[in-house]
Write an enzyme that holds these catalytic residues in place. Sequence first.
Site, PDB file in Angstrom:
ATOM      1  CG  ASN A  45      18.841   8.987  -9.668  1.00  0.00           C
ATOM      2  OD1 ASN A  45      18.700   9.523  -8.460  1.00  0.00           O
ATOM      3  ND2 ASN A  45      17.842   8.081  -9.975  1.00  0.00           N
ATOM      4  CG  ASP A  93      10.661   5.575  -6.035  1.00  0.00           C
ATOM      5  OD1 ASP A  93      10.705   6.632  -7.069  1.00  0.00           O
ATOM      6  OD2 ASP A  93      10.185   4.547  -6.454  1.00  0.00           O
TER       7      ASP A  93
END
Length: 242
Positions: A67, A19
């Site tokens: 996503n 991330d």
Amino acid sequence: MTPGENTDRPVQHVAIIMDGNGRWAQQRGRPRAFGHSQGVEAVREAVRAAGELEIKYLTLFGFSTENWRRPPHEVDALFDLMKRFVDADLEKLHEEGVKIRIAGRREGLDRDLVGIIERAERRTAGNSSRCLTIAFNYGGRDEIVRAARRLAREIAEGQLDPESVDEETFAGFLDTAEIPDPDLVIRTSGEHRTSNFLIWQAAYAELVFLDVLWPDFSARHFASALDQYAARKRRFGGVNAA
């Protein structure tokens, strides 16, 4: 440092939530896609470090089912980077004896990407030195639902007695069948959540949250996470021995 020192068993499997690519790029006044591109170099660094640290199983969270909510150009960039990484690194990983597996839903991915994924899996299927799993178009809840459907189908077809189903049986229907559960889950960027990643498999994993953004992740950060793991006592619901 010896991986897993001061624990009851050595680290076999490390899973990483990669991330911070977008924030890393924005801090430099660049588009988010630039951060993802730099993140691929951190992937290579993590794979190298796992080998040096004698981690047999490494799982990387590359693209989640959530996503898809991102802008189309960013999704396209992530897909393109996945293709480029596999194309560029496949033979090197194969020569090192690394088995490549892809976890996640393949429906919805473009045909070229699915072809690259399947080629990588076929090419490295016989390798046993290490195992690299890339979770792509993956969500933990989605994985459990898909596993439940396959299980229900076998029961409906009379191939499986429902009374015989236990945790081990169910785990065999997951994308990670034949891979041990992760001992350690690392998340970069300073966020403190697991974001629907390996929610069945990581039930008893140790969690380490690092403040580094993913493109800056290095072997030093990997070793630091293992040091934190080594300082912990894993009880699996029990108590420490007297």
